[in-house]
Scaffold this motif. Structure first.
Motif, short mmCIF file in Angstrom:
data_model
loop_
_atom_site.label_atom_id
_atom_site.label_comp_id
_atom_site.label_asym_id
_atom_site.label_seq_id
_atom_site.Cartn_x
_atom_site.Cartn_y
_atom_site.Cartn_z
N UNK A 89 0.83 -1.20 0.00
CA UNK A 89 0.00 0.00 0.00
C UNK A 89 0.87 1.26 0.00
N UNK A 90 2.04 1.16 0.63
CA UNK A 90 2.91 2.33 0.76
C UNK A 90 3.96 2.41 -0.34
N UNK A 91 4.27 1.26 -0.95
CA UNK A 91 5.31 1.25 -1.98
C UNK A 91 4.65 1.27 -3.35
N UNK A 92 5.28 1.94 -4.30
CA UNK A 92 4.72 2.01 -5.64
C UNK A 92 5.10 0.77 -6.44
N UNK A 93 4.13 -0.05 -6.73
CA UNK A 93 4.39 -1.25 -7.52
C UNK A 93 3.47 -1.19 -8.73
N UNK A 94 4.01 -1.52 -9.92
CA UNK A 94 3.13 -1.50 -11.11
C UNK A 94 1.91 -2.40 -10.91
N UNK A 95 0.77 -1.91 -11.37
CA UNK A 95 -0.50 -2.59 -11.17
C UNK A 95 -0.47 -4.04 -11.64
N UNK A 96 0.19 -4.24 -12.80
CA UNK A 96 0.21 -5.60 -13.38
C UNK A 96 0.95 -6.57 -12.48
N UNK A 97 1.88 -6.04 -11.69
CA UNK A 97 2.65 -6.91 -10.80
C UNK A 97 1.96 -7.03 -9.44
N UNK A 98 1.32 -5.93 -9.06
CA UNK A 98 0.75 -5.84 -7.73
C UNK A 98 -0.32 -6.91 -7.48
N UNK A 99 -1.21 -7.06 -8.45
CA UNK A 99 -2.33 -7.97 -8.22
C UNK A 99 -1.87 -9.41 -8.05
N UNK A 100 -1.02 -9.93 -8.96
CA UNK A 100 -0.54 -11.31 -8.72
C UNK A 100 0.19 -11.43 -7.39
N UNK A 101 0.97 -10.41 -7.05
CA UNK A 101 1.71 -10.44 -5.80
C UNK A 101 0.76 -10.55 -4.60
N UNK A 102 -0.26 -9.71 -4.60
CA UNK A 102 -1.22 -9.73 -3.49
C UNK A 102 -1.96 -11.07 -3.41
N UNK A 103 -2.31 -11.58 -4.59
CA UNK A 103 -3.04 -12.86 -4.60
C UNK A 103 -2.16 -13.98 -4.05
N UNK A 104 -0.88 -13.95 -4.43
CA UNK A 104 0.03 -14.99 -3.95
C UNK A 104 0.18 -14.89 -2.43
N UNK A 105 0.38 -13.67 -1.94
CA UNK A 105 0.53 -13.50 -0.49
C UNK A 105 -0.72 -13.98 0.26
N UNK A 106 -1.90 -13.57 -0.23
CA UNK A 106 -3.14 -14.00 0.42
C UNK A 106 -3.27 -15.51 0.34
N UNK A 107 -2.90 -16.07 -0.82
CA UNK A 107 -2.98 -17.52 -0.99
C UNK A 107 -2.09 -18.25 -0.01
N UNK A 108 -0.89 -17.68 0.24
CA UNK A 108 0.01 -18.33 1.19
C UNK A 108 -0.57 -18.30 2.61
N UNK A 109 -1.12 -17.16 2.99
CA UNK A 109 -1.73 -17.07 4.32
C UNK A 109 -2.88 -18.07 4.45
N UNK A 110 -3.72 -18.06 3.43
CA UNK A 110 -4.86 -18.97 3.40
C UNK A 110 -4.38 -20.41 3.58
N UNK A 157 -1.57 -21.58 4.79
CA UNK A 157 -0.97 -21.85 6.10
C UNK A 157 -2.05 -22.09 7.16
N UNK A 158 -3.04 -21.21 7.19
CA UNK A 158 -4.10 -21.38 8.20
C UNK A 158 -4.82 -22.70 7.99
N UNK A 159 -5.18 -22.97 6.73
CA UNK A 159 -5.94 -24.19 6.46
C UNK A 159 -5.11 -25.43 6.78
N UNK A 160 -3.85 -25.41 6.37
CA UNK A 160 -3.03 -26.62 6.52
C UNK A 160 -2.66 -26.88 7.97
N UNK A 161 -2.28 -25.83 8.71
CA UNK A 161 -1.75 -26.06 10.06
C UNK A 161 -2.76 -25.75 11.16
N UNK A 162 -3.38 -24.57 11.11
CA UNK A 162 -4.32 -24.25 12.18
C UNK A 162 -5.59 -25.09 12.10
#
Lengths: 621, 101, 210
Positions: free
Chosen positions: B36-57, B59-64
């Protein structure tokens, strides 16, 4: 009633106690009967609505109904037949038969099962109570936005529909979850998945479809009610909303719903045909996998209901293609049923007649399916009587005939008495003949352009003869239903005693007395084969039946300790929770305070339910 | 007594694992918020955010939610629903995309 | 809605065909169904993204720093939840050793309480956010964004609220010795599910720029 011994004692009980025992029952068999009787009543209500519609349409420029009433009648006819007849009547069979067929004493969650029934009753009564206010739902059974918006349909009619359906959805999902767990977890020892009767498989697949399809309509209905009650903008075009969203969400639910409706019919036919052909079902695993394939594909075809909305050629082609794919697994099932009968020693009893009737009419309904899946044809057929003919062939010819067959087939198990074969044959031939005479001509007038959901048509369109024929035949169907009711009632008193296994049948429910004792099985059977009861009677053709007698003796020894079966206690909390839910839903139409009261009632009752012990702990534990 | 000891060892290691996963989840969240604070090109930002959310998702599902160690049946239920929904989401976004232009 | 009721239904003593507990399968099947529920709400938000005809628009109003904190709170509640379950499981495992059992049970209860407190904290953030939005002129009916945003996050918040009620009930019941580890586990599964829904909502609604 905590402890039931092998012998059922019949005592004279007061009427009050008898009613109370039905209100608090958590016995899957009694809940099954409740489902059946309730859905039968709605079948007559829905049928009566259809007759009024047919009276109006019998002649050109009909004067019997005004437009508003006509709209209410076709809406409630469709909604009731789908949600209050077809689904609960299938649920009646699920309830009565699933534990018996898999060798269990009850479903996994008996009180949740009672909750499903009472919630279904609450939701259906809520919706039908609209008639008392002269505001029955009038937006069609798929209630397209934005006809259903407050602007175009003021009053409460759509709210009765939406909130009623939401309550019914809770009931369906709860019941489906229950059957899934029951089938996964309560199978008798040795009853592997691939030894389960096909009916159990169809219930299993249907239940999966319910839990994954219903949330979509729940969300769509929540949007609808938020728009109507709180003024949100989901389907509000002026605010950028898109009525197409409703259509998508509705059909994402709606097409799996078609299979939710018809798979139970497949299951029933798959039990009746082998029994009366004296042959095992042909291609058992193909039958199972075909159903699973239908269920998967069923989620990918929803937009074939929306070819006329301008989705674009690529989307149209994709949905047409996936829809036609469904013909493959359905065709596999069709051929397997025919192959089951082929070369068998066929007995044309009433259940068998209905099953064969199901095969032929469902085939016709199935064949018009790919016609409607072809986009250019669909553009012509959209909103005409051709579509009405198509889905009545599938749902009446497919589902209702199968359900009727199921009633004749399992009535002896449920009541202990046979239904009259003679009256039954009258019933079948009347229903079969008039059903075809009613629904077949609809294809003709449909191709000719007669629109559905319109209460009048002009003379001289060439539709007069067909409509008169359809209307007369509709009354013929009504006559056949009366014959059926007569048979139900008369046979209950005078039918000849059935015994355990009147049809020389194949599945577990036929090994126990008719009607079954409250705890179903004195000792839980051990399963070694598909069609276990048939195997126990006749072996696998190599004389292994004698071996079975031996294990019987072993079982007898065991029986003594197992006879003292612990059944869960009756409970009225499921009913109280359902009442709370219904009050909450109704409250949204009356005053928000009533809704809050209903929610608090529900929460309180859920706590009481949770803290109530499921069964009385016996002293020795 | 000896079984008790191994029991509590296991218990400590699971607690340790839970905390480690919580730390990873926190780091992933910090990364997400950093976008949110760093300028990242839009085309890169969305896949990046999706990957990060996917990893959190995951981790919670697999371990918690213990899906990694639990019956495949549970994963089946969950991912069947999840997959259908992802496919519907994509299909509807495409269909509405075509519609608006 | 009847989750809590379901939680006390089945007799666990009876063996089952799969060896799995009825209630646990029920919970997972229910969560599978819930995927479609929240998925449909999220899909609706996404297909209506940027279709509002009047403001306020999301970019003017969404408060990312504040929501980051509330997201973190909910994430930590998931940690508290697994620690609570670990406490109850160890207490059950230490059946012979009364002192240790009490100790573990105490830990379990503490983390259960923490989970509920963090959950309530999340709800507090959400209430604050909603009130702020209304002050900035965004109500449920203002525009398509308000409609889809409030309904989606509102249903999520309702789920959190139900979860808090559930956790508090478990906490109270545990003092009467009526809570088995499985009861905590089922509450936990529901709780983590609500958390992962928020993980998705946070990314799709807050972080992806409008």
């Amino acid at each position: 009633m905590a402890t039931v011994t092998g012998v059922q004692t019949r005592e004279r009980v007061s009427a009050g106690a008898a009613i109370w025992s039905w209100v608090t029952t958590i016995d899957h068999k009694r809940i099954g009967v409740l489902y059946f009787v309730t859905s039968l009543i709605y079948f007559m209500v829905g049928g009566f609505e259809a007759l009024l519609i047919r009276l109006q349409l019998a002649t050109p420029d009909g004067q019997i109904l005004d437009t508003d009433t006509y709209n209410q009648l076709f809406t409630m006819h469709g909604t009731a037949m789908v949600f209050m007849v077809a689904m609960p009547m299938a649920a009646a069979f699920f309830n009565f038969l699933i534990p018996l067929m898999i060798g269990a004493r009850d479903v996994a969650f008996p009180r949740l099962n009672a909750f499903s029934y009472w919630t279904f009753l609450g939701g259906s009564l809520l919706m039908h109570s609209s008639f008392l206010f002269g505001q029955a739902p009038d937006g069609g059974w798929f209630g397209y936005a934005n006809l259903t918006s407050k602007e175009y349909t003021p009053g409460l009619s759509i709210d009765f529909w939406g909130l009623g359906l939401l309550v019914l959805g809770v009931a369906s999902v709860a019941a489906a979850l229950n059957f899934i767990i029951t089938i996964i977890n309560l199978r008798a020892p040795g009853m592997t998945l691939m030894r389960m009767p096909v009916f159990v498989w169809m219930t299993f697949v249907t239940s999966f479809l319910i839990i994954f399809a219903f949330p979509a309509i729940t969300v769509a209905l929540i949007f609808l009610e938020f728009d109507r009650l709180f003024g949100t903008n989901f389907y509000e075009v002026a605010e950028g909303g898109d009525p197409m969203l409703w259509q998508h969400l509705f059909w994402v639910f709606g097409h799996p719903e078609v299979y939710i409706l018809v798979l139970p019919g497949f299951g029933i036919a798959s039990e009746i045909l082998p029994t009366f052909s004296r042959k095992p079902i042909f291609g058992y695993s193909a039958m199972v996998f075909a159903a699973v394939a239908i269920a998967f594909l069923g989620f990918s075809v929803w937009a074939h209901h929306m070819f006329t909305t301008g989705m674009g050629t690529i989307a149209d082609a994709a949905f047409a293609g996936s829809t036609m794919l469904i013909a493959i697994p359905t065709g596999i099932k069709m051929f397997n049923w025919v192959a089951t009968c082929f070369g068998g020693r066929i007995r044309l009893t009433v259940p068998m007649l209905f099953a064969l009737g199901f095969l032929t009419t469902f085939l016709i309904g199935g064949l018009t399916g790919p016609m409607l899946a072809a986009v250019p044809l669909d553009l012509h057929f959209q909103d005409t009587y051709f579509v009405v003919g198509h889905f009545h062939y599938v749902l009446f010819g497919g589902l209702i005939l199968a359900l009727m067959g199921g009633v004749y087939y399992w009535y002896p198990k449920i009541t202990g008495r046979m239904m009259s074969e003679k009256i039954g044959k009258w019933h079948f031939w009347l229903m079969f003949t008039f059903m075809n005479l009613t629904f077949f001509p609809m294809h003709f007038v449909g191709v000719d352009g007669m629109p559905r959901r319109v209460g009048t048509y002009a003379a001289g369109m060439g539709w007069d003869f067909w409509n008169m024929l359809i209307s007369i035949s509709a009354f013929g169907i009504a006559l056949s239903v009366l014959v059926f009711l007569h048979n139900l009632v008369v046979s209950y008193k005078k039918g000849k005693p059935a015994g355990n296994d009147p049809w020389d049948a194949r599945t577990l429910e036929w090994a126990i007395p008719s009607p079954p004792p409250e705890h179903n099985f004195d000792e839980i059977p051990h399963i070694t084969h598909r069609d276990q009861v048939w195997y126990d009677k006749y072996g696998d053709g190599h004389g292994s039946a004698a071996e079975l007698r031996k294990t019987d003796a072993d079982a007898d020894e065991q029986a003594d300790e197992e006879h003292d079966v612990h059944m869960p206690n009756p409970s009225y909390w499921p009913l109280v929770v359902s009442a709370g839910l219904t009050i909450a839903a109704a409250g949204l139409m009356i005053h928000i305070a009533v809704a809050v009261f209903g929610v608090l009632w529900t929460v309180g009752a859920v706590y009481a339910w949770s803290l109530e012990p499921a069964s009385t702990p016996s002293e020795e534990h | 007594m000896s079984t008790d000891a191994t029991h509590s060892d296991e218990a400590h290691s699971t607690t340790g694992q839970y905390v480690r996963i919580a730390i990873i989840l926190t780091i992933l969240t910090i990364l997400e918020v950093a976008t949110y604070y760093v300028d990242i090109p839009y085309a890169l930002l969305i896949p990046l955010l999706l990957v990060l959310a996917g990893m959190k998702f995951a981790l919670v599902v697999a371990y918690y939610m213990h899906l990694r160690y639990d019956s495949k049946l549970f994963s089946g239920f969950f991912f069947f629903g999840f997959t259908i929904e992802i496919l519907l989401l994509i299909a509807l976004m495409v269909l509405f995309g075509i519609r608006s232009g | 809605m009847s989750d809590a009721a379901i939680a006390h239904e089945a007799p666990e003593e009876h063996p089952t065909s799969t060896g799995l507990n009825h209630r646990k399968i029920l919970m997972w099947a229910f969560l599978g169904s819930e995927c479609i529920f929240f998925g449909s709400l999220i899909t609706t938000y996404l297909v209506y993204r940027g279709k509002s005809v009047v403001g306020p628009y999301p970019s003017e109003i969404l408060n990312i720093p504040l929501t980051s904190v509330s997201t973190f709170v909910l994430l930590m509640s998931s940690l508290a939840m697994v620690l609570a379950l670990a406490g109850f499981e160890r207490a059950a495992g230490a059946a012979g050793d009364v002192e240790r059992q009490q100790q573990e049970l105490k830990k379990g209860r503490f983390w259960l309480l923490m989970t509920a407190v963090l959950g309530t904290g999340f709800l507090g953030f959400q209430a604050y956010e909603f009130i702020e939005f209304v002050h900035h002129g965004l109500g449920l009916t203002t525009n398509l964004f308000g409609t889809t945003f409030f309904v989606l996050t509102g249903f999520h918040g309702t789920h959190v609220g139900v979860g808090v009620l559930w956790l508090v009930s478990l906490l109270v019941l545990s003092y009467f010795g009526k809570v088995k580890p499985l009861d905590v586990e089922l509450g936990g599964l529901y709780w983590h599910f609500v958390d992962i829904v928020w993980i998705i909502i946070f990314t799709l609604i807050y972080l992806i720029p409008h």
